[in-house]
Design an enzyme around this catalytic site. Structure first.
Site: not given
Ligand code: DX5
Ligand code: ZN
Length: 221
Positions: A8, A33, A35, A37, A66, A68, A137, A175-176
């Protein structure tokens, strides 16, 4: 089962983003990946189309976007145009999830559905045949570097069983909070697309990828 480690870039050093993506490619990683937001569906704001468009010019990786984002349907075309290969939307963020998935597929890219930790896969079971990937998640969406929610392991296992019962052969992405300790748990439970942010980008990127690949290798033999 095909396993993919999906770094990510949320945890990347944006001052050296291109360089770091090059390292990922050199290490043989295929998925990136990404992200996005919006400060509405989740509290934080990350980055959007211009960043994706610019890394697309240099990278051949599979862009796993992804979203969000509230009502992501509004942006599907934009993300496809800037280089997404796959778009994953949150079930909780869509007014009409079925139509949103259909729009993603009509746009010619892969479609994924993401579920927050408290959302049951049963809620979207009617759409399992329509998607290419299910993202569970394993932290609350919104920030990198959080701790893995332990109940997730059982949820992954149950989701794997649900997919089997429904006769649907799609991968589970997690993820996470993935790290040396939690990676074996999610693999054991049946996840095969593994998102990792801080685990890979904190410290030596090459070394961290090596460690993760070694663990994953035990499951993909
Ligand atoms: C969180 C994201 C993740 C995030 C994961 O909302 O969707 O993709 O980057 O980060 P780590 O692996 O550090 O938990
Ligand atoms: Zn993600």
């Amino acid at each position: 089962m095909e396993y993919q480690l999906c770094p990510s870039i949320l945890s990347a050093d944006f001052n050296r983003l291109g360089e770091q993506i090059q390292v990922l490619e050199e290490q043989g990683l295929k998925w990136l990946h990404i992200d996005v937001m919006d400060g509405d569906f989740v509290p934080s704001i990350s980055f959007g189309m211009p960043v994706i468009r610019s890394i697309r010019r240099e990278s051949h990786m599979f862009f796993d976007v992804h979203l969000m984002v509230t009502e992501p349907e509004r942006y599907i075309q934009d993300f496809v145009e800037c280089g997404a290969d796959s778009i994953t939307v949150h079930a909780e963020a869509c007014e009409d999830l079925e139509r949103t998935v259909e729009r993603i597929r009509d746009a010619g890219v892969k479609a994924g559905i993401a579920l927050k930790p408290a959302t049951s896969p049963m809620e979207i079971s009617y759409l399992l045949q329509e998607i290419d990937m299910l993202l569970l998640m394993t932290v609350q969406p919104g920030f990198g570097g959080q701790e893995y929610i332990e109940d997730s392991t059982e949820k992954i296992r149950q989701t794997r069983q649900l997919l089997k019962d429904e006769g649907v052969d799609i991968p589970i992405q997690v993820d996470g909070g993935i790290n040396d300790q939690t990676l074996p748990l999610v693999l054991e439970a049946g996840a095969s697309r593994i998102v990792a942010g801080s685990y890979l980008f904190r410290g030596d990127l090459r070394q961290n990828i090596g460690k993760a690949q070694k663990i994953m290798g035990r499951y993909s033999e």
